[in-house]
Design a protein around this motif. Structure first.
Motif, PDB file in Angstrom:
ATOM      1  N   ASP A  42     -24.616  -3.256  -0.880  1.00 25.58           N
ATOM      2  CA  ASP A  42     -25.350  -3.139  -2.138  1.00 25.58           C
ATOM      3  C   ASP A  42     -24.604  -2.129  -3.009  1.00 25.58           C
ATOM      4  O   ASP A  42     -24.996  -0.971  -3.127  1.00 25.58           O
ATOM      5  CB  ASP A  42     -26.784  -2.688  -1.868  1.00 25.58           C
ATOM      6  CG  ASP A  42     -27.631  -2.634  -3.147  1.00 25.58           C
ATOM      7  OD1 ASP A  42     -27.119  -3.037  -4.213  1.00 25.58           O
ATOM      8  OD2 ASP A  42     -28.787  -2.190  -3.062  1.00 25.58           O
ATOM      9  N   TRP A  43     -23.515  -2.596  -3.581  1.00 25.81           N
ATOM     10  CA  TRP A  43     -22.630  -1.778  -4.414  1.00 25.81           C
ATOM     11  C   TRP A  43     -22.541  -2.400  -5.799  1.00 25.81           C
ATOM     12  O   TRP A  43     -22.776  -3.606  -5.958  1.00 25.81           O
ATOM     13  CB  TRP A  43     -21.228  -1.738  -3.826  1.00 25.81           C
ATOM     14  CG  TRP A  43     -21.032  -0.876  -2.629  1.00 25.81           C
ATOM     15  CD1 TRP A  43     -21.974  -0.427  -1.753  1.00 25.81           C
ATOM     16  CD2 TRP A  43     -19.776  -0.368  -2.163  1.00 25.81           C
ATOM     17  NE1 TRP A  43     -21.390   0.321  -0.771  1.00 25.81           N
ATOM     18  CE2 TRP A  43     -20.046   0.379  -0.989  1.00 25.81           C
ATOM     19  CE3 TRP A  43     -18.470  -0.478  -2.591  1.00 25.81           C
ATOM     20  CZ2 TRP A  43     -19.038   1.029  -0.271  1.00 25.81           C
ATOM     21  CZ3 TRP A  43     -17.464   0.159  -1.882  1.00 25.81           C
ATOM     22  CH2 TRP A  43     -17.756   0.906  -0.739  1.00 25.81           C
ATOM     23  N   PRO A  44     -22.163  -1.611  -6.804  1.00 23.81           N
ATOM     24  CA  PRO A  44     -21.898  -2.205  -8.113  1.00 23.81           C
ATOM     25  C   PRO A  44     -20.821  -3.283  -8.001  1.00 23.81           C
ATOM     26  O   PRO A  44     -19.814  -3.102  -7.289  1.00 23.81           O
ATOM     27  CB  PRO A  44     -21.409  -1.017  -8.951  1.00 23.81           C
ATOM     28  CG  PRO A  44     -21.983   0.183  -8.282  1.00 23.81           C
ATOM     29  CD  PRO A  44     -22.013  -0.136  -6.821  1.00 23.81           C
ATOM     30  N   ASP A  45     -21.038  -4.411  -8.670  1.00 27.45           N
ATOM     31  CA  ASP A  45     -20.061  -5.508  -8.610  1.00 27.45           C
ATOM     32  C   ASP A  45     -18.686  -5.053  -9.070  1.00 27.45           C
ATOM     33  O   ASP A  45     -17.665  -5.495  -8.529  1.00 27.45           O
ATOM     34  CB  ASP A  45     -20.532  -6.682  -9.473  1.00 27.45           C
ATOM     35  CG  ASP A  45     -21.706  -7.419  -8.847  1.00 27.45           C
ATOM     36  OD1 ASP A  45     -21.897  -7.286  -7.623  1.00 27.45           O
ATOM     37  OD2 ASP A  45     -22.425  -8.111  -9.580  1.00 27.45           O
ATOM     38  N   SER A  46     -18.645  -4.167 -10.058  1.00 24.55           N
ATOM     39  CA  SER A  46     -17.355  -3.696 -10.573  1.00 24.55           C
ATOM     40  C   SER A  46     -16.571  -2.959  -9.493  1.00 24.55           C
ATOM     41  O   SER A  46     -15.336  -3.089  -9.406  1.00 24.55           O
ATOM     42  CB  SER A  46     -17.569  -2.784 -11.783  1.00 24.55           C
ATOM     43  OG  SER A  46     -18.381  -1.671 -11.443  1.00 24.55           O
ATOM     44  N   THR A  47     -17.254  -2.192  -8.664  1.00 22.25           N
ATOM     45  CA  THR A  47     -16.579  -1.453  -7.593  1.00 22.25           C
ATOM     46  C   THR A  47     -16.087  -2.400  -6.510  1.00 22.25           C
ATOM     47  O   THR A  47     -14.985  -2.233  -5.977  1.00 22.25           O
ATOM     48  CB  THR A  47     -17.526  -0.397  -6.999  1.00 22.25           C
ATOM     49  OG1 THR A  47     -17.969   0.467  -8.046  1.00 22.25           O
ATOM     50  CG2 THR A  47     -16.830   0.429  -5.936  1.00 22.25           C
ATOM     51  N   LYS A  48     -16.895  -3.397  -6.180  1.00 18.49           N
ATOM     52  CA  LYS A  48     -16.443  -4.392  -5.201  1.00 18.49           C
ATOM     53  C   LYS A  48     -15.184  -5.104  -5.698  1.00 18.49           C
ATOM     54  O   LYS A  48     -14.231  -5.330  -4.945  1.00 18.49           O
ATOM     55  CB  LYS A  48     -17.553  -5.419  -4.942  1.00 18.49           C
ATOM     56  CG  LYS A  48     -18.730  -4.892  -4.137  1.00 18.49           C
ATOM     57  CD  LYS A  48     -19.672  -6.051  -3.824  1.00 18.49           C
ATOM     58  CE  LYS A  48     -20.853  -5.632  -3.009  1.00 18.49           C
ATOM     59  NZ  LYS A  48     -21.723  -6.763  -2.651  1.00 18.49           N
ATOM     60  N   ARG A  49     -15.198  -5.477  -6.992  1.00 15.19           N
ATOM     61  CA  ARG A  49     -14.022  -6.165  -7.547  1.00 15.19           C
ATOM     62  C   ARG A  49     -12.792  -5.267  -7.507  1.00 15.19           C
ATOM     63  O   ARG A  49     -11.685  -5.731  -7.216  1.00 15.19           O
ATOM     64  CB  ARG A  49     -14.309  -6.629  -8.973  1.00 15.19           C
ATOM     65  CG  ARG A  49     -15.235  -7.826  -9.071  1.00 15.19           C
ATOM     66  CD  ARG A  49     -15.192  -8.446 -10.458  1.00 15.19           C
ATOM     67  NE  ARG A  49     -15.582  -7.501 -11.491  1.00 15.19           N
ATOM     68  CZ  ARG A  49     -16.834  -7.322 -11.902  1.00 15.19           C
ATOM     69  NH1 ARG A  49     -17.821  -8.024 -11.353  1.00 15.19           N
ATOM     70  NH2 ARG A  49     -17.114  -6.449 -12.855  1.00 15.19           N
ATOM     71  N   LEU A  50     -12.977  -3.989  -7.809  1.00 18.14           N
ATOM     72  CA  LEU A  50     -11.850  -3.056  -7.775  1.00 18.14           C
ATOM     73  C   LEU A  50     -11.239  -2.999  -6.381  1.00 18.14           C
ATOM     74  O   LEU A  50     -10.016  -3.004  -6.233  1.00 18.14           O
ATOM     75  CB  LEU A  50     -12.308  -1.664  -8.206  1.00 18.14           C
ATOM     76  CG  LEU A  50     -12.411  -1.400  -9.709  1.00 18.14           C
ATOM     77  CD1 LEU A  50     -13.104  -0.077  -9.969  1.00 18.14           C
ATOM     78  CD2 LEU A  50     -11.021  -1.407 -10.353  1.00 18.14           C
ATOM     79  N   GLN A  51     -12.094  -2.945  -5.359  1.00 17.88           N
ATOM     80  CA  GLN A  51     -11.554  -2.901  -3.997  1.00 17.88           C
ATOM     81  C   GLN A  51     -10.868  -4.211  -3.633  1.00 17.88           C
ATOM     82  O   GLN A  51      -9.783  -4.212  -3.031  1.00 17.88           O
ATOM     83  CB  GLN A  51     -12.668  -2.573  -3.001  1.00 17.88           C
ATOM     84  CG  GLN A  51     -13.106  -1.124  -3.053  1.00 17.88           C
ATOM     85  CD  GLN A  51     -13.560  -0.578  -1.713  1.00 17.88           C
ATOM     86  OE1 GLN A  51     -13.610  -1.289  -0.710  1.00 17.88           O
ATOM     87  NE2 GLN A  51     -13.868   0.701  -1.689  1.00 17.88           N
ATOM     88  N   GLU A  52     -11.473  -5.325  -3.996  1.00 17.12           N
ATOM     89  CA  GLU A  52     -10.840  -6.617  -3.715  1.00 17.12           C
ATOM     90  C   GLU A  52      -9.480  -6.719  -4.390  1.00 17.12           C
ATOM     91  O   GLU A  52      -8.496  -7.168  -3.783  1.00 17.12           O
ATOM     92  CB  GLU A  52     -11.736  -7.759  -4.179  1.00 17.12           C
ATOM     93  CG  GLU A  52     -12.874  -8.070  -3.228  1.00 17.12           C
ATOM     94  CD  GLU A  52     -13.565  -9.379  -3.575  1.00 17.12           C
ATOM     95  OE1 GLU A  52     -12.893 -10.293  -4.075  1.00 17.12           O
ATOM     96  OE2 GLU A  52     -14.781  -9.469  -3.351  1.00 17.12           O
TER      97      GLU A  52
END
Length: 879
Positions: A220-230
């Motif tokens: 349950d993380w901000p989508d923007s942070t998930k995208r940054l890691q991906e």
């Protein structure tokens, strides 16, 4: 000011001392064999204790988690909300170099100042769980984790081209290097930096790339942070292809996601750091190529990879053979190709890649289309690269296939010819884990000669305390021109502590200041017991070699690099759960209870460094059976940035830093806390405005203190045991419902607005029930804990207010018996009418016509139509 007025300067320290002495917010581990209370673990990203102390931006996230913690405690949760110090690092070492003071001493002073400031804000933590990354009892386990990584083949040594800052005397990560008109410079101090090959410890984080991507879906993380890691991990599928170098035995290997365009490869490009560059380059081109490669060292990776930058490059004079058609294509060197991505070499297909197209146009290289663009005229010269789908052309037996089918076919053909294979590539590089500093965790590593390493390997595991931590494949390196093999310090001898040194100044050779601690670095090592004794003793400036103690002893040298600051912050949240355990990193039963933080609050700037590194270590510890949980942080929230009053980011150079101590002195901590949360959504960026805090101040003094207490500081005369009127009861229960939900969502600004509405209704009421007043104080207490504790006590309740059960709303109190109607004439609003819900329509129309602002508008006019929308509108149509 009356003596009974609210005076934060005396009342706030009183309650801060009470919470500390009472340990009000301690979150104990469950007792053995007892039924544990439901837990809630809320975590802040722990701070670096700089000498500058806190500015007004720091307490924002801390106030939010402190408020949530207080509510959760009242709701019956056993709350873990600890604080610690990420205290290793470059700034303190730089201060030590300038002043000659030991970093440990400076760190202790800075931590004491931070703790004082946090307490002044009313931030309360479980002091028994405090951790400090520079405490040997803590970094013992940081070293232990490194030993496990080493043992499992995830730590190795490699000479790598790295950013080195001579002035700071250390390696810098790419993220610590700034692009400036004068060239790349260090983020700290703005000193010139250069690429330099240095021996580095590296962690094999790439081995966890797929797990790191897969784990994101359940967080349950901000989508923007998930995208940054991906994107940072950058997984891509494609093929590795070998191009034979013309006239040489070597092959140039490339990774490409577009093997379908192989027939369109008209040139190749290698990075300036590529190991084959010197062999590829012909003598007539060597001087120009070497000058270009040297120039590239002065650019950061970010600058080199910039899409919009001017394309530069040099022809090496060498050629490669395209494996699918035998075409001889030129090999160039260009800085936009990075040695840290893929293989450090690319096949260039300018007709179908924007960057390759621009490069080819700049240098007049062939552009050969191999994918048909139905919307383009095939007879016209290409004006841009075509990156879409289409049928293949100019591609032998691939002609007519679409891109997907062509990829599959060409990859199979390459594999059959043994000139290529299907491959997965990542942007993620292995983690550079060395720093050439004193103020960091020492590596628990010693170096032996290959002969002594073989002696150690020949011992049975029962004979030696050392060889049970050796990796399957030896880790070797060239140190001072000699081959060496790495072994770990025995677990029972951890922590390996930092020695005292006379100077923290960099050596100037790329080595850590630890290299100057000759008695610590050079030891005799007992291969059976792991015991060490000094091998070189320094007396009066002279170095004297001691005698070998016996045949079981070998000459060893300690690793002089230190770990980066990220090391201690990778796992601190685990140690909070079991901070005093001398025998293990965390008791499995304690980890099973607390598991992982339920909420983690911190800045978005850590998305691809700390958060990625912590996930890597956590996944690894799970894989080796240390942890039951797979991921460290279930829910992540990024607080916004508090800007200066000028709308710019706070900094000393701009002179716009707001010191919270001054705000507290003038207005009190509660006013500052409330105002920080009232500025706007917690996640938003917003400017500080000192003048704006006045409104919050008036709310606390006038609507809270003076409404609930009289001039003598005793309960106000309006407080009583009689039931509240309907409006007051409704306002309270609406507030309980909304504030509880808003706190859970961290929507503190809207919660405060609702409490202000409720306070206004309380002020209108002639009497107010004691229980209602206390419930309101409980709702306000998480954000304004001092004033509410004081009033709570003066209303006859025992502290702390946080121990009282959290209020629950009564849904029946929210039902309103009246309805408000808008009264219009010819569609134009003329007044409002409040009537009982069961009022008949004729009575509503009569009352609407009689309104003071409506009746005059009807005089001398004829009502031709009466429109009534139940519960909403009365519209009188007149002429």
């Amino acid at each position: 000011m009356k003596t009974a007025d609210y005076q934060p300067a005396s009342i706030e320290p009183k309650w801060q001392a009470f919470w500390a002495d009472d340990k009000t917010f301690a979150g104990p581990n469950p007792a053995p064999n007892a039924k544990p209370a439901p837990k809630y673990y809320v975590l802040d990203m722990f701070p670096y204790p700089s000498g500058a102390g806190l500015h007004i931006g720091h307490p924002e996230g801390y106030t939010a988690t402190d408020a949530l913690k207080r509510m959760k405690k009242s709701q019956g949760f056993n709350v873990l909300h600890p604080m610690g110090w990420d205290a290793f690092g470059l700034p303190t070492e730089q201060y030590a170099i300038k002043t000659g003071r030991p970093p440990a001493e400076v760190t202790e002073e800075n931590i004491a100042n931070f703790k004082k400031q946090l307490a002044q804000i009313g931030l309360t933590y479980d002091s028994d769980r405090e951790v400090n990354t520079t405490d040997p009892a803590y970094y013992k386990w940081t070293q232990w984790i490194f030993v496990q990584l080493f043992k499992h083949g995830l730590a190795y040594v490699e000479e790598k081209p790295v950013w080195y800052c001579p002035e700071l005397g250390t390696v810098l990560a790419n993220e610590e290097v700034l692009n400036t008109p004068e060239g790349p410079r260090s983020e700290r101090g703005s000193f010139p930096v250069e690429k330099r090959p240095l021996r580095q410890w590296v962690l094999r984080i790439t081995a966890y790339a797929d797990k790191l991507i897969a784990g994101l879906k359940d967080l349950d993380w901000p989508d923007s942070t998930k995208r940054l890691q991906e994107n940072w991990i950058g997984r891509s599928t494609g093929a590795e292809v070998d191009f034979q170098l013309d006239g040489l035995d070597e092959k140039l290997r490339v990774f490409t996601t577009r093997p379908d365009t192989l027939y369109g490869a008209t040139y190749m490009v290698v990075s300036p750091e590529h190991p084959l560059l010197s062999k590829i380059t012909i003598d007539d081109r060597r001087a120009e190529v070497e000058a270009y490669a040297e120039q590239a060292k002065r650019k950061s990776d970010l600058e080199r990879a910039e899409l919009a930058k001017e394309k530069t490059g040099v022809f090496t004079g060498g050629y490669a053979i395209n494996p699918v058609n035998g075409a001889k294509i030129p090999v160039w060197v260009a800085d936009y190709v990075l040695i840290t991505y893929g293989t450090g070499a690319i096949m260039a297909v300018p007709a179908h890649d924007e960057r390759d197209f621009e490069f080819a146009k700049t240098f007049g290289l062939e552009i050969l289309p191999v994918i048909a663009n139905e919307n383009a005229n095939p007879d016209e010269e290409l004006t841009e690269a075509y990156t879409g789908d289409g049928a293949l052309i100019n591609s032998g037996d691939l002609n007519g296939l679409n891109v997907a089918d062509a990829k599959a076919k060409i990859t199979a053909e390459l594999a059959a010819k043994k000139v290529g294979k299907e491959a997965v590539n990542y942007k993620l590089r292995d983690w550079l884990f060395s720093r050439q500093r004193y103020w960091g965790e020492p590596f628990p590593i010693m170096w032996l000669s290959p002969a002594d390493y073989k002696r150690l390997m020949a011992l049975d595991k029962d004979e030696s305390e050392l060889n049970n931590t050796l990796p399957i494949d030896p880790v070797t390196s060239i140190i001072n021109g000699e081959a060496r093999c790495a072994i770990t310090v025995p677990t029972q001898d951890l922590p390996l502590t930092l020695p005292q040194v006379d100077s923290y100044q960099p050596t100037g050779t790329g080595e850590s200041p630890l290299a100057k601690a000759v008695e610590w670095v050079n030891v005799w090592l007992n291969l059976k017991t792991g015991e060490t004794r000094p091998r070189v003793i320094q007396q009066d400036g002279d170095e004297q070699l001691t005698e070998r103690p016996g045949t079981d002893w070998a000459a060893a040298t300690r690793e002089t690099n230190t770990m980066p600051q990220w090391a201690g912050s990778c796992w601190y949240y685990l140690r909070y759960m079991d901070p005093k355990n001398p025998d293990f990193i965390i008791d499995p039963k304690i980890e099973e209870y607390w598991q992982a933080p339920d909420l983690y609050v911190g800045g978005a700037e850590h998305a691809v460094l700390h958060l990625l590194y912590a996930r890597f270590w956590h996944l690894f510890l799970h894989d080796i059976g240390v942890l039951k949980t797979k991921e460290p942080f279930k829910k992540l929230f990024h607080q916004g940035i508090i800007l200066g009053e000028d709308g710019e980011k706070m900094s000393k150079s701009r002179g716009n830093v707001v010191n919270p101590e001054f705000i507290i002195k003038d207005h009190g901590a509660d006013a500052m806390r409330l105002y920080l949360m009232f500025l706007g959504p917690l996640e938003a960026m917003k400017p500080w405005n000192t003048d704006g805090i006045q409104g919050i101040n008036r709310f606390l003094r006038n609507k809270v203190w003076r409404e609930l207490l009289d001039d003598n500081g005793q309960p106000a005369t309006k407080l009583c045991d009689t039931e509240d009127d309907a409006d007051t009861a409704r306002a309270l229960h609406e507030t309980i419902k909304k504030v509880t939900a808003d706190y859970e969502r961290l929507s503190f600004n809207t919660a405060i607005s609702q409490m202000m509405i409720c306070a206004n209704q309380f002020a209108k009421a002639k009497t107010l029930n004691f229980a209602s007043a206390k419930a309101f104080l409980q709702l306000l207490a998480p954000l304004a804990p001092h004033i509410t504790e004081e009033i709570w006590e003066r209303l006859g309740e025992a502290p702390s207010i946080a121990n009282a059960p959290w209020p629950k709303h009564d849904e029946s109190k929210l039902v309103k018996d009246t309805v408000k109607l808008m009264v219009q004439i010819n569609g134009k609003l003329r007044g409002e009418l409040e009537v009982a819900k069961d009022t008949a329509q004729p009575d509503i129309l009569t009352a609407a016509k009689a309104l003071d602002k409506v009746a005059p508008q009807l005089e001398g006019k004829t009502i031709v139509k009466e429109i009534y929308v139940p519960g909403r509108i009365v519209n009188l149509v007149v002429k």
